[in-house]
Scaffold this active site. Structure first.
Site, mmCIF file in Angstrom:
data_model
loop_
_atom_site.group_PDB
_atom_site.id
_atom_site.type_symbol
_atom_site.label_atom_id
_atom_site.label_comp_id
_atom_site.label_asym_id
_atom_site.label_seq_id
_atom_site.Cartn_x
_atom_site.Cartn_y
_atom_site.Cartn_z
ATOM 1 N N GLY A 12 -3.765 -3.620 -34.527
ATOM 2 C CA GLY A 12 -3.240 -4.745 -35.282
ATOM 3 C C GLY A 12 -4.355 -5.652 -35.775
ATOM 4 O O GLY A 12 -5.534 -5.454 -35.459
ATOM 5 N N VAL A 14 -5.045 -8.906 -35.085
ATOM 6 C CA VAL A 14 -5.733 -9.597 -33.992
ATOM 7 C C VAL A 14 -6.528 -8.600 -33.163
ATOM 8 O O VAL A 14 -7.649 -8.879 -32.732
ATOM 9 C CB VAL A 14 -4.729 -10.367 -33.121
ATOM 10 N N ALA A 62 2.481 -5.990 -29.300
ATOM 11 C CA ALA A 62 3.758 -6.689 -29.348
ATOM 12 C C ALA A 62 4.464 -6.376 -30.652
ATOM 13 O O ALA A 62 3.849 -5.967 -31.632
ATOM 14 C CB ALA A 62 3.558 -8.201 -29.224
ATOM 15 N N TYR A 126 12.038 -13.555 -30.826
ATOM 16 C CA TYR A 126 10.623 -13.274 -30.577
ATOM 17 C C TYR A 126 10.065 -14.212 -29.507
ATOM 18 O O TYR A 126 9.421 -13.771 -28.547
ATOM 19 C CB TYR A 126 9.812 -13.415 -31.865
ATOM 20 N N LYS A 130 8.641 -13.213 -25.722
ATOM 21 C CA LYS A 130 7.285 -13.500 -25.262
ATOM 22 C C LYS A 130 7.305 -14.342 -23.991
ATOM 23 O O LYS A 130 6.465 -14.156 -23.096
ATOM 24 C CB LYS A 130 6.487 -14.204 -26.365
#
Length: 265
Positions: A12, A14, A62, A126, A130
């Site tokens: 991803g 990040v 994620a 979401y 988390k």
């Protein structure tokens, strides 16, 4: 400094920036990229066994895009919560430290900068997923004596983002907009804490390589309205028409700076 690092979500945005940061901050470390589906416990256990003894696990994987999460909440919980639990189950018997990447979406909107001690009150699937991942990781790591740091990342952006994230959504609209027309923008007056993904990733890498434990906000600490963020990206002056309700998510970054020292990402 950690000698052997296992990282999930490295493909991803990040994740890619985190790999670059690790190459600079921990040049002697062996970095192993997760290649298996974390929702499959057997595959995850086999991958961790093959990796061998680890010093550090950086868990970034994620399901994030709002449209995807809302369309398939069961999958979001399976990935964000179940994947975290499976990863920790596969680490049983290992003393590896963990850095868990979480989100500002675990917080409720607040008119002042949000400290890590603020109430957690997610308003989205979401955010709830988390928060549940955080809670599971805290309880499992506490029971096994594993060092755990949770980085709650605020509003990141990157030129390579696609899909339903704010920046690519705005850029797509700019390409199709009439520069002379009003530009409708939901939540235009809301304050956010925008940070380039590369800077957020560097903070996460530095936290992972430190001995910090507990929750740490990962953000700039500098409030900006959604409208001003849109203006900063637009190729022409925007005639913004605020739409809908605005809310605020700006970080108190005192703890981040205390841990890492006053300085840049």
């Amino acid at each position: 400094m950690a000698a052997k690092i296992y990282i999930t979500g490295s493909g991803g945005i990040v994740g890619r920036h985190t790999l670059n940061a690790l190459a600079e901050l921990a040049p002697g470390a062996e970095v192993i990229r997760n290649r298996v589906d974390l929702t499959n416990l057997a595959e995850t256990t086999a991958a961790l066994a093959e990796a061998g003894p680890l010093d550090l696990v950086i868990h970034l994987a994620a399901m994030v895009p709002v449209a995807d999460v809302n369309a398939n909440p069961a999958k979001a919980y399976a990935v964000n919560v179940g994947g975290t639990i499976n990863l920790l189950s596969a680490l049983a018997g290992s003393s590896a430290r963990m850095l868990l990447c979480s989100s500002s979406h675990v917080y409720a909107s607040r008119g002042t900068p949000i400290p890590e001690t603020a109430e957690t009150k997610p308003v989205s699937v979401y955010g709830q997923s988390k928060l549940m991942a955080e809670q599971a990781a805290q309880e499992i790591c506490a029971a096994s004596g594993r060092s755990l740091c949770i980085g709650r990342v605020f509003s990141i952006h990157d030129p390579d983002q696609t899909g339903s994230y704010l920046r690519p959504s705005l850029e797509k609209r700019f390409a199709e907009a009439d520069p002379d027309a009003e530009f409708e923008l939901y939540g235009a007056d809301g304050l956010r804490d925008f940070l380039p993904a590369s800077a957020a990733a560097r903070y996460l890498a530095r936290l992972a390589l430190s001995d910090a434990e507990g929750v740490v906000n990962v953000a700039s600490g500098k409030p900006m309205t959604v409208a001003d963020f849109a203006r900063s990206l637009a190729p022409f002056p925007l005639k913004i028409k605020p739409m809908g309700q605005s809310n605020n998510l700006v970080a108190d970054v005192s703890r981040l700076h205390d841990i890492l020292g006053e300085g840049n990402a």
